[in-house]
Every structure is written in structure tokens, then in C-alpha cells.
Design an enzyme around this catalytic site. Sequence first.
Site, short mmCIF file in Angstrom:
data_model
loop_
_atom_site.label_atom_id
_atom_site.label_comp_id
_atom_site.label_asym_id
_atom_site.label_seq_id
_atom_site.Cartn_x
_atom_site.Cartn_y
_atom_site.Cartn_z
N ARG A 68 0.65 -1.25 -0.07
CA ARG A 68 -0.08 -0.05 0.04
C ARG A 68 0.95 1.37 0.10
O ARG A 68 0.32 2.39 -0.52
CB ARG A 68 -0.97 0.14 1.18
N ARG A 97 10.06 5.10 -3.44
CA ARG A 97 10.03 5.91 -4.76
C ARG A 97 11.56 6.53 -4.56
O ARG A 97 12.19 6.84 -3.42
CB ARG A 97 9.57 7.43 -4.52
N ARG A 156 -9.11 -6.52 12.94
CA ARG A 156 -8.22 -5.97 13.88
C ARG A 156 -9.16 -4.42 14.28
O ARG A 156 -9.75 -4.07 13.68
CB ARG A 156 -7.13 -5.43 13.11
N ARG A 201 -0.04 5.97 15.98
CA ARG A 201 0.17 7.20 15.28
C ARG A 201 -0.51 8.25 16.12
O ARG A 201 -1.48 8.17 17.00
CB ARG A 201 -0.25 7.19 13.76
N GLU A 215 -3.86 6.93 18.22
CA GLU A 215 -4.43 5.84 17.74
C GLU A 215 -3.76 4.65 17.99
O GLU A 215 -2.75 4.47 17.91
CB GLU A 215 -4.41 5.91 16.05
N TYR A 238 -9.85 -5.03 2.42
CA TYR A 238 -9.17 -3.98 2.80
C TYR A 238 -9.39 -2.86 1.88
O TYR A 238 -8.48 -2.33 1.38
CB TYR A 238 -7.59 -4.01 3.17
N ASP A 263 -9.78 0.74 0.31
CA ASP A 263 -9.90 2.27 0.67
C ASP A 263 -11.36 2.99 0.14
O ASP A 263 -12.06 2.46 -0.52
CB ASP A 263 -8.77 2.95 -0.18
N1 UDP Z 1 3.45 0.71 7.71
C1 UDP Z 1 4.59 0.51 8.35
N2 UDP Z 1 5.22 1.71 9.06
C2 UDP Z 1 4.52 2.84 9.07
C3 UDP Z 1 3.19 2.95 8.07
C4 UDP Z 1 2.88 1.84 7.61
O1 UDP Z 1 4.98 -0.50 8.56
O2 UDP Z 1 5.18 3.94 9.54
C5 UDP Z 1 2.69 -0.52 7.30
C6 UDP Z 1 1.84 -1.33 8.06
O3 UDP Z 1 2.03 -2.77 8.11
C7 UDP Z 1 0.51 -0.83 7.67
C8 UDP Z 1 0.61 -0.53 6.32
O4 UDP Z 1 2.13 -0.26 6.00
O5 UDP Z 1 -0.31 -1.84 8.13
C9 UDP Z 1 -0.41 0.21 5.59
O6 UDP Z 1 -0.27 1.30 6.06
P1 UDP Z 1 -1.39 2.45 5.89
O7 UDP Z 1 -1.15 3.85 6.54
O8 UDP Z 1 -1.69 2.51 4.49
O9 UDP Z 1 -2.56 1.81 6.87
P2 UDP Z 1 -4.03 2.34 7.18
O10 UDP Z 1 -3.71 4.08 7.10
O11 UDP Z 1 -5.03 1.84 6.32
O12 UDP Z 1 -4.13 1.88 8.62
#
Ligand code: UDP
Length: 396
Positions: free
Chosen positions: A182, A186, A263, A294, A315, A364, A366
Site C-alpha cells: 500500500r 520512490r 483488527r 500514530r 491511535e 481492505y 480504501d
Molecule cells: N506501515 C509501516 N510503518 C508505517 C506506516 C505503515 O510499517 O510507519 C505498514 C503497516 O504494515 C501498515 C501498512 O504499512 O499496516 C499500511 O499502512 P497504511 O498507512 O496504508 O494503513 P492504514 O492507514 O490503512 O491503517
Amino acid sequence: MTNQFNTKNYDYLVVGAGPFGMTFAYEAAKRGKRSLVIEKRAFIGGNTHTHTEEGITVHDFGAHIFHTDNKEVWDYVRQFAEFNGFQNQVIANYKGDLYNLPFNMNTFYQMWGTKTPDEAKAKIEEQKAAALSELGDRQPRNLEEQAISLIGTDIYQKLIKGYTEKQWGRKATELPAFIIKRLPVRFIYDNNYFNHRYQGIPVGGYTQIFEKMIERSNGLIDVMTDTDFFEHREVLMDEFPRILYTGMIDQFFDYKFGELEYRSLRFESETKNSDNYQGNAVINYTDAQTPYTRVMEWRHFDGLADEGKTIITKEYPQDWDRSKEAYYPVNNERNTEIYKQYAKEARQNHPEVIFGGRLGKYRYFDMDQVFNDAFNTVRDEFKVDDQFNFAHDTVD
Ligand code: UDP
């Protein structure tokens, strides 16, 4: 039998007032069809629900940033709200050191001091070869292998492993590879968290989108909040010829093939006397020890807040059980096999029920994918090939 529900001869019962259900009900209304939407919670919008406090729009169930390459979806949502062009540029805090996300030339420089794409690629290749020498041509089998093969062991250890394992409550080796894909990787200096062409947040929040759908339905959508499908299931299944169900698919079938895993999350918000508490919309805490993943500071999502106050939300991931809200499906092999049995059962024995949304389809998704899926459902249901832009003009 008298009933308290199908008093207006509704064409549809929609279970769940999230984006999938509301979009379907709105599009059905445009085609002259009447829907009753029932929602077990006290509000509409599902997990995109927002409210405004101290002049600040707070996302009640975690940051929802709209991002898409699908112009039809983008034009569609902008009928209901102005979008502000917000771009997510996440900072990762690993034990006090800061890194840019997603993984890009800034991150590589902060991690290794590499300055050119070739230097960064060489570093990743070296780490990948050392850690995954036996991988060869085979596809990565789990999230850990996938992450290391994309960005090497240092970034995996500092920015992915801890975050991922607390987010999902299981080892990265037990998670599907697709989850880490996801995030963009880059080899340019670009901190935009998403690759999509169209990005933003509705000014004033998401809830208005669904309120406007109701308003513009000319009375063809009724919503009952605080109404749980499962408390009235028998009468509802009897009364309504056609049902759109957006809850958990395993619950619909009384968990007969086993419980799917989800989850959950928990949020803690605080109002602070400050204009700027953390200097960014989202800061991830990527170590294993910090219990939250976060921290969001909502005023940075739209820049419209009054002076002097800020609201932050931490969170916390948590295990899901039946008393908690399900946020994420856990799409590993076990759950995928179980889901397939439910989907088959749905096709064979409940053709009158349409399953949709993150929980109904156990995907999952978006937000943009949910809207797109709702459009496809409308096309199937009404046997039309409509485009969905600017569609409210046609409600009569
Ligand atoms: N992820 C990570 N470190 C980060 C942010 C994301 O390892 O700092 C990984 C983690 O496995 C997460 C996945 O990337 O479940 C997808 O992150 P995203 O931010 O897309 O998740 P969402 O916002 O849907 O919770």
C-alpha cells in the site's frame, strides 16, 4: 404481521449507513427507488464519520484522506463537498529519530546518507541479498520478506517491523505481503504518502456528504440510527424483498464457517492550548514499545481551525472481539478460505442480499474503492451502464 419497518413499501433495506450503503441508497433514489437505511450506531457515515469541535474537523475513527486515480469517483464525491487538496506527508518517529514517509530519497538520506537513486538502490540490494539470499526468483511469501525485498533491512527494522506488529497484533512473517505494498517506494525526493492524482479532505468533514445524499433524495431515503439489524433480523428478512448488507459477512451467517478475524482500534483525544502541538498532521511511532501507532493533529488537515486550541488523537491498535468495532479485515490465508465459504453461501442461498463495503466483502478497501464498488453494484442492480458524475441533477 404488522411491522415497524416497511411502512412505506421500501424497495430496499440498506444495513449500515457507511459510504457503500449510502451511495447505493442515493443512486437507487435517483432511479425512483425508496430505501430504508438502518444503522446500529447513533450516526451516519460509518467509520468516515467526522464532527467539528473548536472549529476543528475531527475524524472520529482515524484519519481519512481521500485519494484516487478514478476520475469518476473524484467527480462524484465533489458533488457533495469541496475538497481541500490536502496531501498527507507523514513523519515517522523511531526512538526519537525522525524520518520522512513513505519510503523515498529523503528517508534513504536520513537512514544512510545516500544522495542519489543509484546509491540508495545499491544499499537496498546489498541488504536484501544478505537477508534474503534464498529468495531467488520466488515471490515474497509474507510482509517481512516483501518489505525487506523492497527497502532492505534497516528500514524494515526501524520503520516497519514495530509499527506493523503492533498494528496487526501478529508477526510480520504471518501477515500477507500486499499490506506493505500500500505504501509507495520512490527514488525521488517526494514525501507524498499516496501516488494518486486526486487527493484531499472535504472541507467541513465527511458527514455532510451523506447528509446531502439524504437531502437530495427527495424523501426516498429514510435513516434509522441506533437500530441493529440482528435484533430485528427475522422481521426484516421477511419484510424486505431486497437487502443491501454492509456489516460483517460472518455475523450475517451466524459464524457458521467460523469467525473471521478483524483488527480493531481505540482512540484517545486531547484538546491542548496551542496552535501547533506536533507540527504535522500525522506522526507515526514506529518502535514496538510505544503503545500507539500514530498521533493525528486535526488542525493540520484543513488549516481552518480557530487560534489557540488544537486537538490531537492517539491511535491504539487493539484485538478485536464481538464487543468492539471491526476496522480492518485480516486477509491472510485462513481468513480468505473462510470468507470464500461465506461468499459462496451468499451467492447460493441469499440472492436477495447484496454484500458490500469493507466488512461485507471482507476486503481492505480504501474509500475510493468503496465508492467504485457501489457504482458497480448500482450498474448490476439496475442493469445500466451509467456514468456517475454530476448525478444529482437527475433526481426528481
Ligand atoms: N506501515 C509501516 N510503518 C508505517 C506506516 C505503515 O510499517 O510507519 C505498514 C503497516 O504494515 C501498515 C501498512 O504499512 O499496516 C499500511 O499502512 P497504511 O498507512 O496504508 O494503513 P492504514 O492507514 O490503512 O491503517
